[in-house]
Design a protein around this motif. Structure first.
Motif, PDB file in Angstrom:
ATOM      1  N   ALA A 291       0.841  -1.196   0.000  1.00 53.97           N
ATOM      2  CA  ALA A 291       0.000   0.000   0.000  1.00 53.97           C
ATOM      3  C   ALA A 291       0.875   1.245   0.000  1.00 53.97           C
ATOM      4  O   ALA A 291       1.983   1.237   0.540  1.00 53.97           O
ATOM      5  CB  ALA A 291      -0.912   0.006   1.226  1.00 53.97           C
ATOM      6  N   PHE A 292       0.341   2.309  -0.599  1.00 52.68           N
ATOM      7  CA  PHE A 292       0.996   3.615  -0.528  1.00 52.68           C
ATOM      8  C   PHE A 292       0.330   4.374   0.613  1.00 52.68           C
ATOM      9  O   PHE A 292      -0.880   4.633   0.588  1.00 52.68           O
ATOM     10  CB  PHE A 292       0.845   4.371  -1.845  1.00 52.68           C
ATOM     11  N   VAL A 293       1.127   4.732   1.627  1.00 50.97           N
ATOM     12  CA  VAL A 293       0.603   5.263   2.884  1.00 50.97           C
ATOM     13  C   VAL A 293       1.121   6.680   3.107  1.00 50.97           C
ATOM     14  O   VAL A 293       2.295   6.971   2.855  1.00 50.97           O
ATOM     15  CB  VAL A 293       1.021   4.362   4.064  1.00 50.97           C
ATOM     16  N   LEU A 294       0.247   7.551   3.573  1.00 46.76           N
ATOM     17  CA  LEU A 294       0.645   8.883   3.991  1.00 46.76           C
ATOM     18  C   LEU A 294       0.617   8.977   5.511  1.00 46.76           C
ATOM     19  O   LEU A 294      -0.339   8.528   6.158  1.00 46.76           O
ATOM     20  CB  LEU A 294      -0.297   9.949   3.436  1.00 46.76           C
ATOM     21  N   GLY A 295       1.667   9.564   6.070  1.00 46.69           N
ATOM     22  CA  GLY A 295       1.684   9.912   7.482  1.00 46.69           C
ATOM     23  C   GLY A 295       1.493  11.412   7.602  1.00 46.69           C
ATOM     24  O   GLY A 295       2.242  12.186   6.984  1.00 46.69           O
ATOM     25  N   VAL A 296       0.491  11.849   8.355  1.00 44.51           N
ATOM     26  CA  VAL A 296       0.114  13.258   8.358  1.00 44.51           C
ATOM     27  C   VAL A 296      -0.102  13.777   9.767  1.00 44.51           C
ATOM     28  O   VAL A 296      -0.394  13.020  10.697  1.00 44.51           O
ATOM     29  CB  VAL A 296      -1.183  13.473   7.540  1.00 44.51           C
ATOM     30  N   ASP A 297       0.044  15.084   9.910  1.00 45.86           N
ATOM     31  CA  ASP A 297      -0.460  15.794  11.081  1.00 45.86           C
ATOM     32  C   ASP A 297      -1.931  16.090  10.794  1.00 45.86           C
ATOM     33  O   ASP A 297      -2.233  16.897   9.905  1.00 45.86           O
ATOM     34  CB  ASP A 297       0.324  17.085  11.273  1.00 45.86           C
ATOM     35  N   PRO A 298      -2.863  15.429  11.473  1.00 51.27           N
ATOM     36  CA  PRO A 298      -4.278  15.596  11.122  1.00 51.27           C
ATOM     37  C   PRO A 298      -4.739  17.049  11.070  1.00 51.27           C
ATOM     38  O   PRO A 298      -5.536  17.422  10.211  1.00 51.27           O
ATOM     39  CB  PRO A 298      -5.008  14.812  12.211  1.00 51.27           C
ATOM     40  N   ALA A 299      -4.229  17.889  11.982  1.00 51.94           N
ATOM     41  CA  ALA A 299      -4.696  19.277  12.030  1.00 51.94           C
ATOM     42  C   ALA A 299      -4.304  20.055  10.783  1.00 51.94           C
ATOM     43  O   ALA A 299      -5.101  20.820  10.238  1.00 51.94           O
ATOM     44  CB  ALA A 299      -4.147  19.965  13.278  1.00 51.94           C
ATOM     45  N   SER A 300      -3.066  19.858  10.297  1.00 54.95           N
ATOM     46  CA  SER A 300      -2.623  20.636   9.138  1.00 54.95           C
ATOM     47  C   SER A 300      -2.973  19.966   7.815  1.00 54.95           C
ATOM     48  O   SER A 300      -3.130  20.641   6.797  1.00 54.95           O
ATOM     49  CB  SER A 300      -1.109  20.868   9.217  1.00 54.95           C
ATOM     50  N   PHE A 301      -3.140  18.645   7.823  1.00 52.90           N
ATOM     51  CA  PHE A 301      -3.469  17.920   6.587  1.00 52.90           C
ATOM     52  C   PHE A 301      -4.962  17.979   6.268  1.00 52.90           C
ATOM     53  O   PHE A 301      -5.366  17.981   5.104  1.00 52.90           O
ATOM     54  CB  PHE A 301      -3.025  16.465   6.719  1.00 52.90           C
ATOM     55  N   ARG A 302      -5.761  18.035   7.300  1.00 51.36           N
ATOM     56  CA  ARG A 302      -7.221  17.963   7.151  1.00 51.36           C
ATOM     57  C   ARG A 302      -7.789  18.949   6.127  1.00 51.36           C
ATOM     58  O   ARG A 302      -8.647  18.581   5.312  1.00 51.36           O
ATOM     59  CB  ARG A 302      -7.843  18.172   8.528  1.00 51.36           C
ATOM     60  N   PRO A 303      -7.343  20.213   6.085  1.00 52.95           N
ATOM     61  CA  PRO A 303      -7.924  21.147   5.113  1.00 52.95           C
ATOM     62  C   PRO A 303      -7.620  20.802   3.657  1.00 52.95           C
ATOM     63  O   PRO A 303      -8.261  21.346   2.754  1.00 52.95           O
ATOM     64  CB  PRO A 303      -7.270  22.492   5.489  1.00 52.95           C
ATOM     65  N   TRP A 304      -6.657  19.918   3.399  1.00 52.67           N
ATOM     66  CA  TRP A 304      -6.301  19.552   2.037  1.00 52.67           C
ATOM     67  C   TRP A 304      -7.239  18.500   1.464  1.00 52.67           C
ATOM     68  O   TRP A 304      -7.141  18.139   0.292  1.00 52.67           O
ATOM     69  CB  TRP A 304      -4.866  19.010   1.998  1.00 52.67           C
ATOM     70  N   THR A 305      -8.140  17.983   2.260  1.00 55.54           N
ATOM     71  CA  THR A 305      -9.037  16.916   1.827  1.00 55.54           C
ATOM     72  C   THR A 305     -10.376  17.499   1.385  1.00 55.54           C
ATOM     73  O   THR A 305     -10.677  18.665   1.655  1.00 55.54           O
ATOM     74  CB  THR A 305      -9.250  15.899   2.959  1.00 55.54           C
TER      75      THR A 305
END
Length: 417
Positions: free
Chosen positions: A149-163
């Motif tokens: 799988a291709f997996v992203l590790g993110v900071d939910p607070a800063s990544f969330r607006p990109w979705t």
């Protein structure tokens, strides 16, 4: 490549009870583990963006409202699913701040590589013409219960607006990720038979951890199979700054993609996240010889099994069959159906020709999200790798849920591959 069949019971009594608990018009279905709830409202989202439906379950039949208003899902296609967790496990990372930013960010490119990007290089990307914003992430391959799988590790607070908007607004989803759970894509969840709410090993040669699958959810980014918090990403072996999201809503996305590749080299993967306008002369499209070659190649695979993530020569998923067949004609194509959707102009099904690509979307919350692809063979027939449990086949084209038809431009296919 999407679709999820769940065991069901009659929903009449559940719906009656829910009407007393929750306001608005409700569509409710009982599953073997709980309730699937969808608010009957229409959402209009951008290309590749998918909304979030939720499965709200516990042993006492207590129900919480879903965080986003959604139209009813098809009988066997429920969009994203969320499995509620119990109280936070003290052995897991502490919950992170997941508040939604005031404005969503339009994602243009997802850049990833096999080695970390320096702050200097990320700064160069940030200074490219018309780039509005960048967001570093951890990106890489890991095995989720044995499936690559291709997996992203993110900071939910800063990544969330990109979705996508409905996904960004789901507190339940981001709290799940913040608590250390994994959100798998809808495609992977279904076709790899992942246990929603269960725990699975996740990792690569650098690390391994056992993670609970808290959700099946799309983040609207082609090729992303799973998302975890950045702390979990370290545990499963992903390296910091191995990926970066780029927002450049006023840029020519193809030119920006070329600029990033010129900057990083062709070892970097630069995925296009929004559609481009195609202007080409007829002579720049596929020749009859090329079409005949990849149709024969696809036909030669009939009877071989569908396997999620497989790209031949002995097993395939839907986009893997397309990529492999085109390669037999010397044509390069992107690996995933979402990017194959960008490889040429869209034509009406009534104008489809042999060799065109057919696409479907099965999530009624977002009719622009691409879930499935097949090769048109002419006369209302197609060659397709259907889904888990079936085999590459030659069969009639189903028109329901069809997203559209793409006439492949080989130059653009190669550019995006």
């Amino acid at each position: 490549m999407s679709g999820l069949t769940l065991a069901r019971r009659t929903a009449g009594q559940a719906e009656t009870a829910l009407r007393r608990i929750l306001p608005g018009r409700l569509s409710a279905r009982l599953t073997s583990g709980g309730l699937v709830i969808a608010m009957l409202a229409t959402l209009s989202l951008g290309t590749g963006a998918t909304a979030l439906a939720a499965v709200l379950m516990d042993g006492h039949h207590q129900v919480s409202p879903a965080s986003a208003a959604l139209p009813p899902a098809p009988a066997d296609r429920l969009g994203q699913l969320l499995a509620p967790g119990s109280a936070p496990d003290p052995t897991k990372p502490h919950p992170v701040k997941t508040a939604t930013a005031p404005h969503l960010v339009s994602a243009t490119l997802l850049v990833s590589g096999s080695r970390p990007l320096s702050e200097h290089v990320i700064g160069k990307i940030r200074r490219l013409a018309r780039v509005h914003k960048v967001q570093p992430v951890l990106a890489g391959h890991a095995k989720v219960e044995g499936h690559r799988a291709f997996v992203l590790g993110v900071d939910p607070a800063s990544f969330r607006p990109w979705t996508p908007a409905a996904t960004a607004e789901s507190d339940a989803l981001w709290n799940s990720i913040g608590h250390g759970e994994l959100a798998a894509s809808f495609d992977m969840g279904e076709n790899a038979n992942l246990p929603l709410g269960g725990t699975v090993p996740v990792g690569n040669s650098r690390g391994l951890a056992t993670l609970r699958i808290g959700a099946f959810a799309s983040v609207g980014m082609a090729g992303v199979d799973a998302v975890v918090s950045d702390s979990r990403a370290h545990e499963v072996g992903l390296q910091p700054r191995t990926g970066v999201l780029v927002s450049a809503p006023k840029a020519d996305p193809l030119q920006l993609r070329k600029d990033v590749i010129d900057l990083l080299g062709h070892h970097a993967r630069v995925a296009l996240l929004r559609e481009v306008v195609i202007t080409r002369d007829k002579g720049e499209f596929l020749t009859r010889v090329q079409i005949a070659t990849f149709l024969r190649a696809a036909q030669s695979r009939i009877g071989l099994p569908y396997v999620w993530g497989a790209a031949g020569p002995a097993a395939f998923d839907c986009s893997g069959l397309v990529q492999w067949a085109f390669a037999q004609a010397g044509l390069r194509m992107p690996r995933v159906s979402e990017e194959q959707w960008f490889t040429g102009p869209h034509v009406r099904y009534s104008d489809a020709r042999p060799g065109d690509l057919l696409f479907w979307t099965y999530d009624r919350t977002d009719p622009t999200d691409i879930d499935h692809v097949a090769i048109y063979a002419g006369n209302g027939m197609m060659i397709v790798a259907p889904h888990t449990g079936e085999y590459v086949s030659y069969e009639p084209v189903p028109l329901s849920n069809m997203a559209g038809v793409v006439r492949v431009d080989p130059a653009l296919g190669a550019e995006l591959a």
